[in-house]
Design a protein around this motif. Sequence first.
Motif, PDB file in Angstrom:
ATOM      1  N   ASP A 125       0.988   3.662  -5.554  1.00 13.70           N
ATOM      2  CA  ASP A 125       0.708   3.510  -4.176  1.00 13.70           C
ATOM      3  C   ASP A 125      -0.595   2.407  -4.219  1.00 13.70           C
ATOM      4  OD1 ASP A 125       0.308   3.405  -1.310  1.00 13.70           O
ATOM      5  OD2 ASP A 125       0.685   5.452  -1.080  1.00 13.70           O
ATOM      6  N   PRO A 126      -0.094   1.468  -4.026  1.00 14.98           N
ATOM      7  CA  PRO A 126      -1.562   0.208  -4.438  1.00 14.98           C
ATOM      8  C   PRO A 126      -2.509   0.117  -3.404  1.00 14.98           C
ATOM      9  CG  PRO A 126       0.772  -0.903  -3.693  1.00 14.98           C
ATOM     10  CD  PRO A 126       0.842   0.650  -4.033  1.00 14.98           C
ATOM     11  N   VAL A 127      -3.803   0.239  -3.647  1.00 18.72           N
ATOM     12  CA  VAL A 127      -4.821   0.027  -2.683  1.00 18.72           C
ATOM     13  C   VAL A 127      -4.852  -1.451  -2.287  1.00 18.72           C
ATOM     14  CG1 VAL A 127      -7.355   0.077  -2.620  1.00 18.72           C
ATOM     15  CG2 VAL A 127      -6.148   1.856  -3.959  1.00 18.72           C
ATOM     16  N   ASN A 128      -4.524  -2.174  -2.912  1.00 22.08           N
ATOM     17  CA  ASN A 128      -4.753  -3.729  -2.549  1.00 22.08           C
ATOM     18  C   ASN A 128      -3.365  -4.564  -3.220  1.00 22.08           C
ATOM     19  OD1 ASN A 128      -5.423  -6.777  -3.091  1.00 22.08           O
ATOM     20  ND2 ASN A 128      -7.206  -6.024  -2.287  1.00 22.08           N
ATOM     21  N   PRO A 129      -2.926  -5.388  -2.114  1.00 25.05           N
ATOM     22  CA  PRO A 129      -1.727  -6.091  -2.487  1.00 25.05           C
ATOM     23  C   PRO A 129      -1.794  -7.194  -3.703  1.00 25.05           C
ATOM     24  CG  PRO A 129      -2.709  -6.946  -0.520  1.00 25.05           C
ATOM     25  CD  PRO A 129      -3.387  -5.639  -0.914  1.00 25.05           C
ATOM     26  N   ASN A 151       2.437   1.205  -0.123  1.00 25.87           N
ATOM     27  CA  ASN A 151       1.814  -0.240   0.297  1.00 25.87           C
ATOM     28  C   ASN A 151       2.659  -1.141  -0.753  1.00 25.87           C
ATOM     29  OD1 ASN A 151      -0.348   0.316   2.315  1.00 25.87           O
ATOM     30  ND2 ASN A 151      -0.748   1.955   0.548  1.00 25.87           N
ATOM     31  N   PRO A 152       2.850  -2.283  -0.230  1.00 26.39           N
ATOM     32  CA  PRO A 152       3.559  -3.355  -1.235  1.00 26.39           C
ATOM     33  C   PRO A 152       2.452  -3.984  -1.856  1.00 26.39           C
ATOM     34  CG  PRO A 152       3.545  -4.145   1.135  1.00 26.39           C
ATOM     35  CD  PRO A 152       3.169  -2.584   1.225  1.00 26.39           C
ATOM     36  N   VAL A 153       3.097  -4.563  -3.186  1.00 30.07           N
ATOM     37  CA  VAL A 153       2.050  -5.561  -3.993  1.00 30.07           C
ATOM     38  C   VAL A 153       2.565  -6.823  -3.581  1.00 30.07           C
ATOM     39  CG1 VAL A 153       1.211  -3.970  -5.460  1.00 30.07           C
ATOM     40  CG2 VAL A 153       3.298  -5.095  -5.938  1.00 30.07           C
ATOM     41  N   ASP A 154       2.039  -7.811  -3.532  1.00 28.08           N
ATOM     42  CA  ASP A 154       2.492  -9.440  -3.480  1.00 28.08           C
ATOM     43  C   ASP A 154       3.004  -9.709  -4.775  1.00 28.08           C
ATOM     44  OD1 ASP A 154       1.986  -9.076  -0.877  1.00 28.08           O
ATOM     45  OD2 ASP A 154      -0.084 -10.004  -1.054  1.00 28.08           O
ATOM     46  N   ASN A 155       3.835  -9.146  -5.492  1.00 28.79           N
ATOM     47  CA  ASN A 155       4.287  -9.603  -6.800  1.00 28.79           C
ATOM     48  C   ASN A 155       5.792  -8.969  -6.880  1.00 28.79           C
ATOM     49  OD1 ASN A 155       5.109  -9.162  -9.857  1.00 28.79           O
ATOM     50  ND2 ASN A 155       2.970  -9.974  -9.872  1.00 28.79           N
ATOM     51  N   ALA A 156       6.616  -9.973  -7.188  1.00 28.07           N
ATOM     52  CA  ALA A 156       7.990  -9.877  -7.097  1.00 28.07           C
ATOM     53  C   ALA A 156       8.688  -9.307  -8.484  1.00 28.07           C
ATOM     54  CB  ALA A 156       8.963 -11.154  -6.916  1.00 28.07           C
ATOM     55  N   GLU A 157       7.937  -8.905  -9.369  1.00 29.66           N
ATOM     56  CA  GLU A 157       8.388  -8.635 -10.641  1.00 29.66           C
ATOM     57  C   GLU A 157       8.784  -7.212 -11.033  1.00 29.66           C
ATOM     58  OE1 GLU A 157       5.970 -10.548 -13.987  1.00 29.66           O
ATOM     59  OE2 GLU A 157       6.274 -12.404 -13.057  1.00 29.66           O
ATOM     60  N   GLY A 195      -8.183  -5.069   3.995  1.00 32.14           N
ATOM     61  CA  GLY A 195      -7.849  -5.533   2.940  1.00 32.14           C
ATOM     62  C   GLY A 195      -6.600  -4.779   2.451  1.00 32.14           C
ATOM     63  N   ASN A 196      -6.242  -3.675   3.154  1.00 29.29           N
ATOM     64  CA  ASN A 196      -4.935  -3.133   2.486  1.00 29.29           C
ATOM     65  C   ASN A 196      -3.632  -3.820   3.072  1.00 29.29           C
ATOM     66  OD1 ASN A 196      -2.750  -0.824   3.247  1.00 29.29           O
ATOM     67  ND2 ASN A 196      -3.963  -0.063   1.683  1.00 29.29           N
ATOM     68  N   ALA A 197      -2.792  -3.901   2.259  1.00 31.11           N
ATOM     69  CA  ALA A 197      -1.523  -4.612   2.599  1.00 31.11           C
ATOM     70  C   ALA A 197      -0.830  -3.861   3.853  1.00 31.11           C
ATOM     71  CB  ALA A 197      -0.384  -4.794   1.520  1.00 31.11           C
ATOM     72  N   THR A 317      15.620  -5.734  -5.285  1.00 38.12           N
ATOM     73  CA  THR A 317      13.967  -5.773  -5.914  1.00 38.12           C
ATOM     74  C   THR A 317      13.129  -5.445  -4.933  1.00 38.12           C
ATOM     75  OG1 THR A 317      14.266  -8.192  -4.966  1.00 38.12           O
ATOM     76  CG2 THR A 317      14.681  -7.769  -7.489  1.00 38.12           C
ATOM     77  N   ARG A 318      13.384  -5.474  -3.630  1.00 37.94           N
ATOM     78  CA  ARG A 318      12.550  -4.876  -2.429  1.00 37.94           C
ATOM     79  C   ARG A 318      13.296  -4.045  -1.644  1.00 37.94           C
ATOM     80  NH1 ARG A 318       7.114  -7.457  -0.022  1.00 37.94           N
ATOM     81  NH2 ARG A 318       6.524  -5.911   1.404  1.00 37.94           N
ATOM     82  N   ALA A 319      12.875  -2.552  -1.640  1.00 34.06           N
ATOM     83  CA  ALA A 319      13.772  -1.729  -0.839  1.00 34.06           C
ATOM     84  C   ALA A 319      13.094  -1.476   0.550  1.00 34.06           C
ATOM     85  CB  ALA A 319      14.182  -0.713  -1.795  1.00 34.06           C
ATOM     86  N   TYR A 320      13.706  -1.481   1.659  1.00 31.09           N
ATOM     87  CA  TYR A 320      12.932  -1.051   2.806  1.00 31.09           C
ATOM     88  C   TYR A 320      13.257   0.482   3.150  1.00 31.09           C
ATOM     89  CZ  TYR A 320      10.495  -5.249   4.045  1.00 31.09           C
ATOM     90  OH  TYR A 320       9.805  -6.212   3.947  1.00 31.09           O
ATOM     91  N   LEU A 321      12.454   1.313   3.780  1.00 31.48           N
ATOM     92  CA  LEU A 321      13.035   2.726   3.987  1.00 31.48           C
ATOM     93  C   LEU A 321      13.168   2.792   5.290  1.00 31.48           C
ATOM     94  CD1 LEU A 321      10.476   4.665   1.622  1.00 31.48           C
ATOM     95  CD2 LEU A 321      12.910   4.467   1.295  1.00 31.48           C
ATOM     96  N   PRO A 322      14.046   3.911   5.857  1.00 30.97           N
ATOM     97  CA  PRO A 322      14.192   4.381   7.283  1.00 30.97           C
ATOM     98  C   PRO A 322      12.779   4.403   7.850  1.00 30.97           C
ATOM     99  CG  PRO A 322      15.842   5.565   6.112  1.00 30.97           C
ATOM    100  CD  PRO A 322      14.821   4.789   4.955  1.00 30.97           C
ATOM    101  N   ILE A 323      13.043   4.322   9.234  1.00 31.00           N
ATOM    102  CA  ILE A 323      11.837   4.356  10.185  1.00 31.00           C
ATOM    103  C   ILE A 323      12.090   5.498  11.254  1.00 31.00           C
ATOM    104  CG2 ILE A 323       9.787   3.291  11.601  1.00 31.00           C
ATOM    105  CD1 ILE A 323      10.435   0.690  10.141  1.00 31.00           C
ATOM    106  N   PRO A 324      11.993   6.749  11.191  1.00 29.05           N
ATOM    107  CA  PRO A 324      12.104   7.613  12.277  1.00 29.05           C
ATOM    108  C   PRO A 324      10.890   7.819  13.239  1.00 29.05           C
ATOM    109  CG  PRO A 324      11.358   8.848  10.109  1.00 29.05           C
ATOM    110  CD  PRO A 324      11.522   7.489   9.665  1.00 29.05           C
ATOM    111  N   TYR A 325      11.271   7.864  14.398  1.00 25.63           N
ATOM    112  CA  TYR A 325      10.262   7.786  15.709  1.00 25.63           C
ATOM    113  C   TYR A 325      10.845   8.601  16.794  1.00 25.63           C
ATOM    114  CZ  TYR A 325      13.144   4.191  17.538  1.00 25.63           C
ATOM    115  OH  TYR A 325      14.087   3.373  18.049  1.00 25.63           O
ATOM    116  N   VAL A 326      10.054   9.127  17.571  1.00 23.76           N
ATOM    117  CA  VAL A 326      10.657  10.039  18.761  1.00 23.76           C
ATOM    118  C   VAL A 326       9.220   9.832  19.843  1.00 23.76           C
ATOM    119  CG1 VAL A 326       9.186  12.092  17.880  1.00 23.76           C
ATOM    120  CG2 VAL A 326      11.028  12.417  19.391  1.00 23.76           C
ATOM    121  N   LEU A 327       9.842   9.813  21.105  1.00 20.83           N
ATOM    122  CA  LEU A 327       8.928   9.641  22.219  1.00 20.83           C
ATOM    123  C   LEU A 327       8.565  11.043  22.973  1.00 20.83           C
ATOM    124  CD1 LEU A 327      11.078   7.013  24.271  1.00 20.83           C
ATOM    125  CD2 LEU A 327       9.302   6.571  22.796  1.00 20.83           C
ATOM    126  N   THR A 328       7.444  11.063  23.254  1.00 20.73           N
ATOM    127  CA  THR A 328       6.845  12.413  23.870  1.00 20.73           C
ATOM    128  C   THR A 328       7.969  13.179  24.772  1.00 20.73           C
ATOM    129  OG1 THR A 328       4.542  11.465  24.073  1.00 20.73           O
ATOM    130  CG2 THR A 328       5.084  13.399  25.304  1.00 20.73           C
TER     131      THR A 328
END
Length: 371
Positions: A125-129, A151-157, A195-197, A317-328
């Motif tokens: 879990d990178p500190v800096n991208p 946290n992503p890194v700015d590297n596509a490899e 400085g965190n991505a 190469t880059r995978a996005y995860l689901p984003i759960p949310y709920v209103l009060t």
Amino acid sequence: MKRAKRGGIPLAAAVGLAVASLATSLTSVAADTYMPACYKPAPGVTTTIKYPARPGPYRVALVNGYTGIPWRTQMIQESRAWAARPENARNIKELKVVSTGADVAAQIAAVDNFIEAGYDVIAFDPVNPKAFDAVIRRAKKAGAILVSFDNPVDNAEILQITPEWTRFESIRTQATLDQMPVKKGRLLEVRGPAGNAADRDLHAGVQKIVSNYKDIQVTEVVGNWDTGTVQKVVSDAIAVNGNFDAVTCQYGCQGVTRALQAAHSPAIPVGGDAANGFVKALAAQKLPGVAVSTSPGQGPVALQAAVALLQGKTFPTRAYLPIPYVLTKDMKPDVNYFPNLPDTYETVASYVDCGISFTPQEVNKFLADNN
């Protein structure tokens, strides 16, 4: 879970990487990627990543950065819980976990140590991208697989697994502003570590939404994802500026509700995280708001992907995860918050689409210390 709407449009709707690594295969993203309901290709990603299968069991490392944050603690506990399950343990010869703090050099050194020790795969879990290009090259040369998460890194490899942070914050900010009776006034934005991505991309999400509201002004403070710090900077901001009309906070957001209560603030909309203390406070203080979650289940999700890569599975190469949310207004006890659990417990412990699910009892059997 109900979706908030803006103008009849669901809230969530309001908002080719090139890879070169050891024997990595590049093809068009297709339905045959591993668990596509979980590891969804990021928009614009048209390539996949795959390594030759190697026999197990595997030596696996997890390198965490920030420490002292309950989310990170639970992420490590859940990672160990996942690895201890019999169906996963048979593929893992050893799992080593280390947390290095906010020092990017220390985190890189930890990754290097695992590469030199011959570990098969290292999730981090990178500190800096921007700091990991050299260590990614060293891993490639040594035959070690790297997987970044959270946290992503700015590297596509390498394979990157992360929420879509800009969209994540767009959901939170839009839901917060939707609950303002009048769409004008002052929004307090509580940011994370400089400085965190993730902080960078979350801030972009706030800007994307607020740009549609010419009568809303934004004040920024830095809470460093720490509840105590968040409480202090929000209290200071109120002392200097007076009451705000809404607040959006990245993490440590129980600090917001504490500060608002101490300042006798009106019940303004608050967007925040899914930590139990914050969600309980939204309900108890009758604050219109939204809890948006990035589950600590990201750790197990990353380890699951790491093992699958070693077995020759294919990923975008880059995978996005689901984003759960709920209103009060939709929150229910023992569903969205837990009256009998600590404030630090992350209420969304799972990624159901990823086959990752935990009970508090299972999580709390494990420690988050280095080993």
